[in-house]
Write an enzyme that holds these catalytic residues in place. Structure first.
Site, mmCIF file in Angstrom:
data_model
loop_
_atom_site.group_PDB
_atom_site.id
_atom_site.type_symbol
_atom_site.label_atom_id
_atom_site.label_comp_id
_atom_site.label_asym_id
_atom_site.label_seq_id
_atom_site.Cartn_x
_atom_site.Cartn_y
_atom_site.Cartn_z
ATOM 1 C CB SER A 136 41.476 46.863 33.310
ATOM 2 O OG SER A 136 42.575 47.742 33.381
ATOM 3 C CD GLU A 173 49.139 43.296 40.223
ATOM 4 O OE1 GLU A 173 48.192 44.067 40.407
ATOM 5 O OE2 GLU A 173 50.278 43.511 40.650
ATOM 6 N N GLY A 227 45.126 49.678 34.653
ATOM 7 C CA GLY A 227 44.940 51.108 34.459
ATOM 8 C C GLY A 227 45.003 51.551 33.011
ATOM 9 C CE LYS A 241 45.713 50.435 41.138
ATOM 10 N NZ LYS A 241 46.188 50.366 39.742
ATOM 11 C CG HIS A 293 49.770 46.472 43.188
ATOM 12 N ND1 HIS A 293 50.128 47.338 42.179
ATOM 13 C CD2 HIS A 293 48.455 46.184 42.979
ATOM 14 C CE1 HIS A 293 49.076 47.566 41.403
ATOM 15 N NE2 HIS A 293 48.049 46.882 41.872
ATOM 16 C CG ASN A 298 45.047 48.532 45.095
ATOM 17 O OD1 ASN A 298 45.236 49.251 46.071
ATOM 18 N ND2 ASN A 298 45.990 48.281 44.196
ATOM 19 C CD GLU A 354 49.823 50.673 40.611
ATOM 20 O OE1 GLU A 354 48.934 50.697 39.737
ATOM 21 O OE2 GLU A 354 49.618 50.950 41.813
#
Length: 258
Positions: A221, A175, A181, A16, A100, A14, A102
């Site tokens: 991660s 996730e 991150g 991003k 996702h 991904n 985010e």
């Protein structure tokens, strides 16, 4: 519900909101020159929409290209800024992420709800796309013992929207948001525990066949340094890799399934 390792792992990248015209070409060249990949890995890279067509045209054929999100509405029309599943399919893109973390949290504004994610997921599947459906908990949820409660709440609208046969086109990416991150990774035991619980949820709420066949990949991660220990767990069927997928070490993650 077998608990056995599913033979073909899904190794997803991904990217991003990253990548320039030149850096996308450079990373594609790294992957194209990497030699044979593990026969046990299916590789999919999600890239920003502006790079999808170019990336697909230059990547080796054994890497699929995915959108990072898909529009809420199907078809064509007055949906400024959206990219519909039909547009993706017409461009030769056969994968998309949905949900996702985010996008669920938002970027300084309200994020997507689980019903919105479910609608996007169903529309993508009905159009012929494969979906990497992302779920996962915040740090406070884990600390209060609510990890599976949150995951179930995110899965329930998807279950309501899908037919049982639709699950063949779904990969679930677990996730843990607190590990994305941050450099902090769930331990192999922590990740395995949650993956197993998700598989139990599928068996109870969808079917045993769906639980046995659905790939559940880890998205917190993952790196070349920890992928072997994580992949050794029976219910971890691959990875959704963030920052490391933009680096040459992504090849090592692809090949950890040998």
């Amino acid at each position: 519900m077998s608990g056995k390792k599913i033979a073909k792992a899904l190794i997803g990248g991904n990217w991003k909101c990253n990548g320039t015209v030149s850096s996308v070409k450079a990373m594609a060249e790294v992957l194209n020159k990497a030699g044979p990949f593990s026969a046990n890995s299916e590789v999919v890279i999600a890239a920003p929409s502006i790079h999808l067509h170019a990336l697909k045209s230059i990547l080796r054929p054994d890497i699929a290209v995915s959108a990072e999100d898909v529009g809420f509405k199907k078809g064509y029309g007055a949906f400024t800024g959206e990219i519909s599943p039909e547009m993706l399919l017409d461009s030769g893109i056969h994968w998309t992420l949905t949900g996702h973390s985010e996008r669920r949290v938002g970027f300084g504004f309200a994020g997507e709800t689980s019903p919105v994610v479910a609608t996007k997921t169903k529309n993508a599947i009905d159009t012929g796309l494969n979906v990497i459906l992302c779920i996962g908990e915040q740090l406070a949820d884990r600390q209060s013992g609510k990890t599976m409660t949150v995951c179930a709440e995110q899965l329930e609208p998807v279950k309501a929207a899908l037919k049982e046969g639709d699950w063949k086109k779904i990969v679930i990416a677990y996730e843990p948001v607190w590990a994305i991150g941050t450099g902090v990774t769930a331990s192999p035991a922590q990740a395995q525990e949650t993956h197993a619980e998700i598989r139990k949820w599928l068996a109870k709420n969808v079917s045993t066949a769906v639980a046995d066949e659905t790939r559940i990949i880890y998205g917190g991660s993952a790196t070349a340094a920890n992928c072997n220990d994580l992949y050794s767990q029976p219910d971890i069927n691959g990875f959704l890799v963030g920052g490391a997928s933009l680096k040459p070490e992504f090849v090592n993650i692809i090949n950890c399934t040998k």
